[in-house]
Design an enzyme around this catalytic site. Structure first.
Site, short mmCIF file in Angstrom:
data_model
loop_
_atom_site.label_atom_id
_atom_site.label_comp_id
_atom_site.label_asym_id
_atom_site.label_seq_id
_atom_site.Cartn_x
_atom_site.Cartn_y
_atom_site.Cartn_z
N GLY A 193 1.02 -1.31 -0.03
CA GLY A 193 0.15 0.09 0.07
C GLY A 193 0.72 1.24 -0.01
CB SER A 194 -0.49 4.74 0.77
OG SER A 194 -0.20 5.86 0.70
CB THR A 195 4.84 6.11 -0.49
OG1 THR A 195 3.84 7.30 -0.88
CG2 THR A 195 5.18 5.25 -1.51
CB VAL A 196 1.24 8.69 3.11
CG1 VAL A 196 1.53 9.63 2.21
CG2 VAL A 196 -0.31 7.91 2.91
N GLY A 197 2.01 5.35 4.34
CA GLY A 197 1.71 4.34 5.40
C GLY A 197 2.65 4.82 6.60
#
Lengths: 370, 118
Positions: free
Chosen positions: B54-58
């Site tokens: 999932g997202s790189t802001v995880g």
């Protein structure tokens, strides 16, 4: 509180036996209040409040609001988004809110960068042979402050060795470039493809190829025969474990007949100046669009073409700068979006629950007049 | 004594329950205000997953969970990547590579040596 250099070194301990490499530029992702949320904002604010400043030229991805507030979003969202942008300014990050920083930055072959944003990373690796790994948003930010990045494999020649031989006898416009990128990405999943026979028609096709390839896989670097700088060197270094060939019919699976769109969206990644001029000419010839067309571009291109942008509004065409429909909650007012961007086709349904219809640029515009 | 490979080292010895989950995305799956992933409390426990996606802001979400005192005591993953490592370093959560079948372990957070709870 987080100390940037210490955090980057600790990450380097885990991924590159402590080795780091100095960077020339950084590009930060995780900017939209939509994806960052309250947690991300607080992290960035705390970092800025601690006095952290970037050591290298650093750009940032599009936020969820555009520069001229064409995309109408809630006041609460604007407030949250402003907090992020204020903290970025405080840290010395350049307010060029774009997903295509390569448009302004002439990064040279062999130079080292800490970029986040997969399309941009893939673009500079593939078309400039400038070196970046796929850095998570916060790592790119910490590296910008530290001035160095963990020396992972993508920062070594051995780590950039092509691993798959891809034969693609295709000439590709932007949508087809995206379809090929998506197909190679889905088929290989990871590694570094060496691609021969692929003709990408124009800058926009390059951008769509890089964006789709990295959206549909963990691939962030492809060597294109005759196009990637130093491609001969990479061919000599290649260690092929996979081999695939691509035919036109492989690409059709992404194109489904779907119902009519209520809006057309172009410009993911941000449209460059030539493409925007080309599209404008088509629109002025065809007259006022029946369905609205949204086009996102970088603030630089928007500024240069301001009069044109104003005129396009009379044609039901809305150019906006510094944001995009992937990261803006504005997108949720639509039912189905027709787009030539495979990256949008992937993310818009997932982030907003809105349908997408992939189409070639010119066919997307046909929808606008249907 | 079995040993997990330390990727991001911690300090001290802890004895706690192991929560095994499928691949997770910190953004969307982890509620940092409650320390829960789909209703299962992970704070103060050892989180064992095959990998994260999932997202790189995880990483921001795990950082927030840690700031609220809701982070796991350690994470054990079969495969680790730059995203998971960044998340662990920022949130100050020790990270190990390997697999666990135990329900409860006592683990040395700096070496990864562990034994089943007695």
């Amino acid at each position: 509180m987080i100390e940037a250099a210490e955090a980057v070194r600790k990450i380097a301990d885990a991924v590159s036996r402590g080795e780091v490499v100095e960077i020339e530029t950084a590009h930060v992702s995780g900017v939209s209040y939509l994806t960052l949320g309250e947690y991300g904002v607080r992290f960035i604010e705390e970092l800025a409040a601690s006095g952290a400043r970037v050591k290298v030229f650093t750009t940032s991805n599009p936020p969820g609001i555009d520069l001229h507030l064409l995309l109408d979003v809630s006041r609460e969202f604007v407030t949250g988004q402003r907090r992020v942008l204020d903290a970025f300014l405080k840290m010395g990050i350049s307010p060029i809110s774009t997903c295509a920083p390569y448009e302004f930055l002439r990064v040279k072959p062999g130079t080292v960068h800490a970029w986040a944003e997969s399309n941009a990373i893939t673009y500079i690796n593939t078309f400039r042979d400038a070196w970046s790994d796929k850095n998570p948003g916060p790592l790119a930010l910490l590296s910008a402050i530290a001035g160095f990045v963990p020396k992972t494999e993508m920062y070594t020649l051995e780590g950039r060795r092509p691993t798959a031989e891809v034969r693609a006898e295709v000439a590709a416009d932007p949508l087809k470039a995206g379809l090929i990128g998506a197909f190679i990405g889905e088929t290989l999943g990871s590694g570094i493809p060496y691609i021969s026979g692929l003709a990408l028609n124009g800058e926009e096709a390059r951008r769509e190829f890089a964006a789709a390839l990295s959206t549909y896989s963990s691939i962030i670097f492809a060597v294109l025969e005759g196009i990637t700088p130093n491609w001969r060197l990479y061919l000599a270094e290649a260690d092929f474990r996979d081999k695939i060939a691509i035919a036109e019919e492989d690409l059709s699976k992404y194109l489904k007949d779907m119902d009519n769109p209520d809006v057309i969206y172009l410009g993911c990644p941000h449209l460059d100046i030539d493409t925007l001029l080309k599209i404008s000419r088509i629109i002025f010839e065809r007259g006022r669009a029946k369905r609205p067309v949204y086009i996102s571009t970088s603030p630089g291109v928007y500024g240069a073409l301001k009069d044109l942008v104003n005129k396009l509004r009379e044609y039901n065409v809305y150019v906006f700068a510094g944001s995009c429909l992937v990261v803006s909650p504005y997108t949720r007012r639509f039912r189905a979006v027709a787009t030539d961007s495979m990256k949008s086709v992937y993310y818009i349904p997932r982030l907003h629950g809105v349908k997408t219809i992939p189409c070639e640029t010119i066919k997307c515009l046909d929808y606008a007049y249907a | 004594m079995p040993t997990l490979r330390p990727i991001v080292k911690g300090a001290g010895v802890v004895r706690t329950e192991v929560v095994r989950l499928g691949p997770i995305s910190f953004l969307g799956d982890l509620n940092p205000e409650s320390g829960e992933i789909s209703g299962v409390k992970i704070s103060g426990k050892i989180l064992a997953v095959p990998y994260v996606r999932g997202s790189t802001v995880g990483p921001y979400v795990l950082w927030h969970a840690a700031a609220r005192g809701n982070a796991p005591l350690a994470i054990v993953a079969k495969s680790v990547d730059l995203m998971l490592i960044t998340a662990s370093v920022l949130a100050n959560v020790p990270l190990f590579q390997g697999e666990l079948s135990e329900e409860c372990i006592e683990i040395d957070l700096s070496t990864g040596r562990y034994e089943r709870c007695r």
